[in-house]
Design a protein around this motif. Structure first.
Motif, short mmCIF file in Angstrom:
data_model
loop_
_atom_site.label_atom_id
_atom_site.label_comp_id
_atom_site.label_asym_id
_atom_site.label_seq_id
_atom_site.Cartn_x
_atom_site.Cartn_y
_atom_site.Cartn_z
N TYR A 13 0.83 -1.21 0.00
CA TYR A 13 0.00 0.00 0.00
C TYR A 13 0.87 1.26 0.00
N ILE A 14 1.94 1.25 0.78
CA ILE A 14 2.85 2.40 0.84
C ILE A 14 3.52 2.60 -0.51
N LEU A 15 3.95 1.51 -1.13
CA LEU A 15 4.61 1.61 -2.44
C LEU A 15 3.65 2.15 -3.51
N ALA A 256 9.84 9.93 4.74
CA ALA A 256 8.97 10.35 5.86
C ALA A 256 7.69 10.98 5.33
N GLN A 257 7.79 11.80 4.31
CA GLN A 257 6.60 12.43 3.73
C GLN A 257 5.64 11.38 3.19
N ILE A 258 6.19 10.36 2.53
CA ILE A 258 5.35 9.29 1.98
C ILE A 258 4.63 8.55 3.10
N LEU A 259 5.35 8.22 4.18
CA LEU A 259 4.74 7.49 5.29
C LEU A 259 3.62 8.30 5.95
N ILE A 260 3.88 9.59 6.20
CA ILE A 260 2.88 10.43 6.86
C ILE A 260 1.67 10.63 5.95
#
Length: 370
Positions: A13-15, A256-260
C-alpha cells in the motif's frame, strides 16, 4: 502468519501510494511527496481493494509506519537548532513573543470562523487553521481524533498561498536583502557523519520515549524534535566544527513524507467529502485573513527594526519551518532568523495549543448538550 500478511499489505500500500508522490513531485509544489501520497492513498482507501484486507476492515496502517515518519521529521526539524538561533532569539525576544501570541490568537479566531461557517467540527477547524506546517498539524490532528484529511487540505491551501504570494510581493516591492551564506545541504559519506547521524537518532528516540511518558502531543514528532535538537546543540562541544555534517540525505525526508501522507490517506472514505466545497471556500477566506494580518504585522516590525520586510514575512508567515526555510534561501532572506522564529512557533504550537483546542472542543460539546 496474519501479522506477516498485514505487513506485506502495508508495504504494498505504501509503495502504491508513493506513486502519487512521484507524480506530484514534478509540479514543484511544497511537500509534494506527502500530498501526492496522501491523495493516492485516499483513493485506494476509498476503493477497498481486496488485495488490501486491512483497508476493508478500516484499520489503516500499522502505527509503526507513521511513528517512523514522525521520528524522521522530528530529526530533520531538530537539526535546525543551532547556537546562532539562540542568539537570534535573545536579540529579538520581545518581538518574537508578541508574534507568537498574535499567531495563536489569530489561529484560534480563524479556526472558530471555519467552524462557524462550515460543516467541519471545532477540533478539525482549529487544527486546520493553526500555522504549524503541512506535515506536523495533520499528524497531531490524526492522533487526537480530528479529521486529518480536512486538516491537510486547509493546511495545503494556506501554505500554497504563502509560498505563492511572498515571492510575488517580494518582486513588487523589490526589497533589498542580504545574501546569507549557507552550508551545502548535500550529505556525504563519512565515518564522522554516520556517527553524528547515529547520535541524533538515539537522541530523537530518547526524546520520543520521554515525550510519550510525559504525554506530549505527537511524542514521536515533538519529542524526537526536541531530543535531536538538544543533541545538535551539544555536538559542537564534542565534535568541534563537525556539527551539521550528519549524513541525512533528502531521500530520508521524502520517505517520511510518503509514510505520513499514506497514513493519513489510509483512513479516508468518500463520506468525508460531504460539504467539502464550502469547507474549502471558508478555509481559503480564513487563510487569506490570517496571511494578510501577519503581513501587516511583518511590515510594522520591519519599520521598527533593521530586519527586511521579506525576512519578516517569511519568519512570521503561517507556513511551517521547512517550507519557509526553503523559500528564505531562494529569496536570499535571513535564513537563521526565519528558522529561529518558525521553529519556536512550531514548538509553542505543538506543546501549547492541543490542550487549548481540547478545552475549547469539550466546552463546545458541553454547551451543545445543554
Amino acid at each position: 502468519m496474519q501479522k506477516l500478511q498485514i505487513l506485506k499489505q502495508n508495504i504494498f500500500y505504501i509503495l502504491l501510494s508513493s506513486l502519487g508522490g512521484i507524480t506530484l513531485s514534478f509540479s514543484g509544489i511544497p511537500m509534494a511527496w506527502m500530498l501526492g501520497s496522501l491523495f493516492l492513498a485516499s483513493v485506494l482507501s476509498s476503493l477497498h481493494l481486496k488485495e488490501l484486507k486491512f483497508q476493508r476492515e478500516n484499520k489503516g496502517l500499522n502505527p509503526f509506519w507513521p511513528q517512523i515518519g514522525q521520528l524522521i521529521l522530528g530529526i530533520q526539524l531538530g537539526q535546525n537548532f543551532n547556537l546562532s538561533i539562540m542568539d537570534t532569539l535573545e536579540d529579538y525576544f520581545l518581538i518574537i513573543i508578541i508574534m507568537l501570541i498574535s499567531s495563536i490568537a489569530m489561529a484560534i479566531l480563524s479556526g472558530i470562523m471555519l467552524w462557524r461557517f462550515s460543516k467541519v467540527n471545532m477540533m478539525t477547524s482549529l487544527f486546520g487553521t493553526t500555522p504549524g506546517g503541512i506535515s506536523a498539524m495533520p499528524t497531531i490532528a490524526d492522533e487526537v481524533g480530528a479529521n486529518a484529511f480536512i486538516v491537510s487540505i486547509i493546511q495545503t491551501i494556506r501554505v500554497l498561498l504563502v509560498v505563492s504570494l511572498i515571492p510575488i510581493i517580494s518582486g513588487v516591492i523589490n526589497t533589498p536583502s542580504v545574501l546569507i551564506a549557507t552550508k551545502s545541504s548535500l550529505s556525504t559519506f563519512s565515518s564522522n557523519g554516520f556517527l553524528l547521524t547515529g547520535i541524533l537518532i538515539i537522541g530523537a528516540c530518547l526524546g520520543a520515549k520521554a515525550g510519550k511518558r510525559i504525554k506530549f502531543p505527537a511524542p514521536w514528532l515533538v519529542g524526537s524534535m526536541l531530543g535531536a535538537g538538544m543533541i545538535h546543540l551539544l555536538c559542537p562541544l564534542y565534535f568541534a566544527d563537525s556539527a551539521g555534517s550528519a549524513y541525512w540525505p533528502q531521500e530520508i525526508i521524502i520517505f517520511a513524507q510518503i509514510l505520513i501522507g499514506t497514513n493519513i490517506g489510509s483512513r479516508v472514505n468518500f463520506g468525508m467529502f460531504k460539504g467539502i466545497g464550502q469547507t474549502i471556500l471558508v478555509g481559503l477566506l480564513s487563510s487569506l485573513c490570517l496571511i494578510v494580518s501577519m503581513m501587516a504585522f511583518s511590515f510594522l516590525i520591519s519599520k521598527l527594526t533593521h530586519i527586511s520586510f521579506v525576512t519578516c514575512m517569511l519568519a512570521f508567515a503561517p507556513g511551517g519551518v521547512a517550507e519557509m526555510a526553503t523559500t528564505a534561501i531562494a529569496l536570499h532572506a535571513d535564513t537563521t532568523f526565519v528558522v529561529a522564529v518558525q521553529s519556536l512557533r512550531l514548538i509553542s504550537i505543538l506543546t501549547i495549543l492541543p490542550p487549548i483546542f481540547r478545552f475549547l472542543n469539550n466546552h463546545n460539546i458541553k454547551s451543545f448538550q445543554r
